[in-house]
Design a protein around this motif. Sequence first.
Motif, PDB file in Angstrom:
ATOM      1  N   ILE A  11       0.814  -1.257  -0.087  1.00  0.00           N
ATOM      2  CA  ILE A  11      -0.131   0.007  -0.113  1.00  0.00           C
ATOM      3  C   ILE A  11       0.967   1.243   0.092  1.00  0.00           C
ATOM      4  O   ILE A  11       0.377   2.428  -0.370  1.00  0.00           O
ATOM      5  N   PHE A  12       1.992   1.149   0.175  1.00  0.00           N
ATOM      6  CA  PHE A  12       2.884   2.389   0.256  1.00  0.00           C
ATOM      7  C   PHE A  12       3.587   2.403  -1.117  1.00  0.00           C
ATOM      8  O   PHE A  12       4.703   3.440  -1.290  1.00  0.00           O
ATOM      9  N   VAL A  59      -8.966  13.547  -4.477  1.00  0.00           N
ATOM     10  CA  VAL A  59      -8.267  12.772  -3.159  1.00  0.00           C
ATOM     11  C   VAL A  59      -9.268  12.822  -2.065  1.00  0.00           C
ATOM     12  O   VAL A  59      -9.677  14.173  -1.585  1.00  0.00           O
ATOM     13  N   ARG A  60      -9.926  11.710  -1.860  1.00  0.00           N
ATOM     14  CA  ARG A  60     -11.054  11.680  -0.831  1.00  0.00           C
ATOM     15  C   ARG A  60     -11.018  10.615   0.054  1.00  0.00           C
ATOM     16  O   ARG A  60     -10.379   9.517  -0.538  1.00  0.00           O
ATOM     17  N   LYS A  61     -11.810  10.466   1.049  1.00  0.00           N
ATOM     18  CA  LYS A  61     -11.597   9.368   1.972  1.00  0.00           C
ATOM     19  C   LYS A  61     -12.685   8.291   1.505  1.00  0.00           C
ATOM     20  O   LYS A  61     -13.838   8.594   1.898  1.00  0.00           O
ATOM     21  N   THR A  62     -11.839   7.526   0.909  1.00  0.00           N
ATOM     22  CA  THR A  62     -13.185   6.254   0.495  1.00  0.00           C
ATOM     23  C   THR A  62     -12.909   5.077   1.444  1.00  0.00           C
ATOM     24  O   THR A  62     -13.726   4.096   1.001  1.00  0.00           O
ATOM     25  N   PHE A  63     -12.143   5.099   2.551  1.00  0.00           N
ATOM     26  CA  PHE A  63     -12.290   3.968   3.575  1.00  0.00           C
ATOM     27  C   PHE A  63     -12.054   4.786   4.734  1.00  0.00           C
ATOM     28  O   PHE A  63     -11.476   5.751   5.085  1.00  0.00           O
ATOM     29  N   GLU A 147      -4.511  11.558   6.471  1.00  0.00           N
ATOM     30  CA  GLU A 147      -2.987  11.956   5.930  1.00  0.00           C
ATOM     31  C   GLU A 147      -2.440  11.271   5.215  1.00  0.00           C
ATOM     32  O   GLU A 147      -1.560  11.614   4.112  1.00  0.00           O
ATOM     33  N   PHE A 148      -2.530   9.775   5.090  1.00  0.00           N
ATOM     34  CA  PHE A 148      -1.946   9.110   3.990  1.00  0.00           C
ATOM     35  C   PHE A 148      -2.465   9.448   2.639  1.00  0.00           C
ATOM     36  O   PHE A 148      -1.606   9.519   1.839  1.00  0.00           O
ATOM     37  N   ILE A 152      -0.204  10.695  -0.418  1.00  0.00           N
ATOM     38  CA  ILE A 152      -0.028  10.060  -1.780  1.00  0.00           C
ATOM     39  C   ILE A 152      -0.585  10.990  -2.861  1.00  0.00           C
ATOM     40  O   ILE A 152       0.067  10.970  -3.960  1.00  0.00           O
ATOM     41  N   GLY A 153      -1.556  11.768  -2.511  1.00  0.00           N
ATOM     42  CA  GLY A 153      -2.164  12.546  -3.564  1.00  0.00           C
ATOM     43  C   GLY A 153      -1.146  13.883  -4.003  1.00  0.00           C
ATOM     44  O   GLY A 153      -1.295  14.491  -5.087  1.00  0.00           O
ATOM     45  N   SER A 154      -0.352  14.276  -3.104  1.00  0.00           N
ATOM     46  CA  SER A 154       0.788  15.209  -3.454  1.00  0.00           C
ATOM     47  C   SER A 154       1.719  14.545  -3.926  1.00  0.00           C
ATOM     48  O   SER A 154       2.405  15.530  -4.765  1.00  0.00           O
TER      49      SER A 154
END
Length: 312
Positions: A11-12, A59-63, A147-148, A152-154
């Motif tokens: 995931i990283f 970039v949004r919180k989907t989980f 934050e994660f 990632i989006g940046s």
Amino acid sequence: MSDYSADLPDIFNPEDFKFSEPPPPVLYKYMITERVDDVLERNMVRFTHLVDTNDSFEVRKTFRRFAGPKLIKMMEGAVSNMFTPAFIERELKSKMAERGIDLPYAQVKEMFRQQFGMSIEDLLQSQMNGFVGQLLGGLDMVKTPEEFLIEIGSILMCFSLSERWDIATMWAHYGGNHAGVVVAFDTDHDWFKDDKGVSKLQKIKYLDEQNDELFDDLQAAFSSKATDWAYEREWRINTAMKQIDKTIDLGIDKIHLRSFPPEAVHSVILGAKTSDATVEHVRDILKRKYPWAKLQKATPQRMVSAYELQEI
């Protein structure tokens, strides 16, 4: 020993995520006339940071959380695959030899059973599952999903394409109101693949809901948009700054360009309102740099709400 990490995506390293079906043979890039020289003459396409796309909620919180029942089950399965009886026997015999213990392995196993009331395999499995639970339970404390995702989006940058060349809203929004062009790319070209020959193209999933945990749907977590954008039929290829060849600093904005091989171009489609000057300019470029590529024009057939594609 079994490959205990086979079912655990990194995931990283989302640049190399593999959670899409194979792409169609050809994908299409809508663009305004002003982009023709950069793309066709200079073989450069723009990659945009996810936080800078035209979707405010890209970039949004989907989980809701990293770790949940699905990830725990995957990790426990990985542990089971690793701690096979053969692996345990090999490791235990090695430790016994290091300490000069000269006992039959069957006798050592029986000693464990008498001491702990279970087999050595069950004991190790129990201990490792407890460790997995503790480890995963602390994931959200190290870094929150918010934050994660922002991080990632940046970092991550994308080049977006569409499954179809005949979407009226795409011509209106990205094709200069039908005065621009569409460049068709051959997705089987190596530029779209990794070192193992696997496609790096990822299909965008469209959804509005939020999943309970990251591994409920990795595609939703890292390659999705709200259903309002479903008309785009988008696919994309991701990259990092290290693969960018040129950056144009406009002060309030930066344009990041990456080169592509001319052989990746399949054909070029002109919009219904493309000017004669642009038609001749594109025709000249294709003759010089892409002699194999067809030059076509999309003409709307109003009575049937469809486009007719003609070679010119």
